[in-house]
Structure formats: structure tokens, C-alpha cells
Write a protein that holds these residues in place. Sequence first.
Motif, PDB file in Angstrom:
ATOM      1  N   SER A  32      39.599  -6.601 -17.979  1.00  0.00           N
ATOM      2  CA  SER A  32      40.229  -7.315 -16.883  1.00  0.00           C
ATOM      3  C   SER A  32      41.236  -8.346 -17.383  1.00  0.00           C
ATOM      4  O   SER A  32      41.813  -8.221 -18.449  1.00  0.00           O
ATOM      5  CB  SER A  32      39.149  -7.954 -15.998  1.00  0.00           C
ATOM      6  OG  SER A  32      39.703  -8.466 -14.836  1.00  0.00           O
ATOM      7  N   GLN A  36      41.418 -12.220 -12.444  1.00  0.00           N
ATOM      8  CA  GLN A  36      40.405 -11.399 -11.778  1.00  0.00           C
ATOM      9  C   GLN A  36      39.000 -11.870 -12.153  1.00  0.00           C
ATOM     10  O   GLN A  36      38.115 -11.939 -11.298  1.00  0.00           O
ATOM     11  CB  GLN A  36      40.574  -9.926 -12.137  1.00  0.00           C
ATOM     12  CG  GLN A  36      39.618  -9.029 -11.344  1.00  0.00           C
ATOM     13  CD  GLN A  36      39.703  -7.575 -11.742  1.00  0.00           C
ATOM     14  OE1 GLN A  36      39.537  -7.243 -12.913  1.00  0.00           O
ATOM     15  NE2 GLN A  36      39.978  -6.715 -10.765  1.00  0.00           N
ATOM     16  N   ALA A  69      36.252  -4.173  -7.437  1.00  0.00           N
ATOM     17  CA  ALA A  69      37.245  -4.502  -8.463  1.00  0.00           C
ATOM     18  C   ALA A  69      36.835  -3.905  -9.805  1.00  0.00           C
ATOM     19  O   ALA A  69      37.654  -3.339 -10.525  1.00  0.00           O
ATOM     20  CB  ALA A  69      37.405  -6.015  -8.580  1.00  0.00           C
ATOM     21  N   ASP A  72      37.078  -0.018  -9.679  1.00  0.00           N
ATOM     22  CA  ASP A  72      38.455   0.472  -9.585  1.00  0.00           C
ATOM     23  C   ASP A  72      39.272   0.302 -10.856  1.00  0.00           C
ATOM     24  O   ASP A  72      40.173   1.090 -11.113  1.00  0.00           O
ATOM     25  CB  ASP A  72      39.197  -0.225  -8.440  1.00  0.00           C
ATOM     26  CG  ASP A  72      38.769   0.270  -7.073  1.00  0.00           C
ATOM     27  OD1 ASP A  72      38.037   1.279  -7.001  1.00  0.00           O
ATOM     28  OD2 ASP A  72      39.167  -0.359  -6.080  1.00  0.00           O
ATOM     29  N   SER A  73      38.990  -0.731 -11.643  1.00  0.00           N
ATOM     30  CA  SER A  73      39.923  -1.014 -12.734  1.00  0.00           C
ATOM     31  C   SER A  73      39.307  -1.281 -14.101  1.00  0.00           C
ATOM     32  O   SER A  73      40.039  -1.423 -15.067  1.00  0.00           O
ATOM     33  CB  SER A  73      40.815  -2.200 -12.342  1.00  0.00           C
ATOM     34  OG  SER A  73      40.040  -3.363 -12.127  1.00  0.00           O
ATOM     35  N   TRP A  74      37.997  -1.365 -14.204  1.00  0.00           N
ATOM     36  CA  TRP A  74      37.386  -1.645 -15.497  1.00  0.00           C
ATOM     37  C   TRP A  74      36.969  -0.343 -16.169  1.00  0.00           C
ATOM     38  O   TRP A  74      36.707   0.654 -15.493  1.00  0.00           O
ATOM     39  CB  TRP A  74      36.169  -2.533 -15.325  1.00  0.00           C
ATOM     40  CG  TRP A  74      36.482  -3.954 -14.931  1.00  0.00           C
ATOM     41  CD1 TRP A  74      37.596  -4.412 -14.299  1.00  0.00           C
ATOM     42  CD2 TRP A  74      35.644  -5.081 -15.123  1.00  0.00           C
ATOM     43  NE1 TRP A  74      37.497  -5.761 -14.086  1.00  0.00           N
ATOM     44  CE2 TRP A  74      36.307  -6.204 -14.589  1.00  0.00           C
ATOM     45  CE3 TRP A  74      34.396  -5.261 -15.688  1.00  0.00           C
ATOM     46  CZ2 TRP A  74      35.773  -7.480 -14.613  1.00  0.00           C
ATOM     47  CZ3 TRP A  74      33.854  -6.529 -15.711  1.00  0.00           C
ATOM     48  CH2 TRP A  74      34.537  -7.635 -15.185  1.00  0.00           C
TER      49      TRP A  74
END
Length: 94
Positions: A32, A36, A69, A72-74
Motif C-alpha cells: 500500500s 491508505q 481496499a 482490491d489492491s494488496w
Amino acid sequence: MAIRKALTATARALSGVDEELQRHGVGQGRVSNAKQLASIREQLTLMETQLSSSQLPPKEQRVRGAGRAVADSWPFDSALGAMVLEAEQLYLKA
């Protein structure tokens, strides 16, 4: 029992987020970004406060979003991500 389990998981996730924020502070962050992570930390802190009080909101009004979060992105294999997801799930079930 469920609240105690959720509190333990939330405290563990907060500790992990704090460690990751420290790594980001010295340019060695693994997942991240600091913004965030700070947002997730705020959510975890609010979750911890609600779990510790006798005024846990109804399930439909509880804090959500940290898990999304992370998912979706880690990276899928992030240990910190798993801690955040577990904390949020236990909080939502408490």
C-alpha cells in the motif's frame, strides 16, 4: 466471546498497520501507501473503540471498507492484509 475475539484481531491488525507505517516512513514499505494505511488505521481504531464500548452499532451501520481496499489492491499473500480482513470480518460478526 465474539467481541473479545474481534478486539484481539483488531489490536493485532492495528499493530501490523503501525509497523507498516513505520516502514513507509523510512522508505521500506511493503504494501500500500502511507495515505491508505492511515485511512485503514483510522477505521481499525474506530472499530476498536466501538468494540470496547457498550454501544456497538447495529450490523448494517458498522464501519466497512478496509477489507475491500486490501482485497482490491494488496498482494494476495500479504500477512498484514489477512490480519485486516480478519479484523473487519470478526467486527462485522460481533
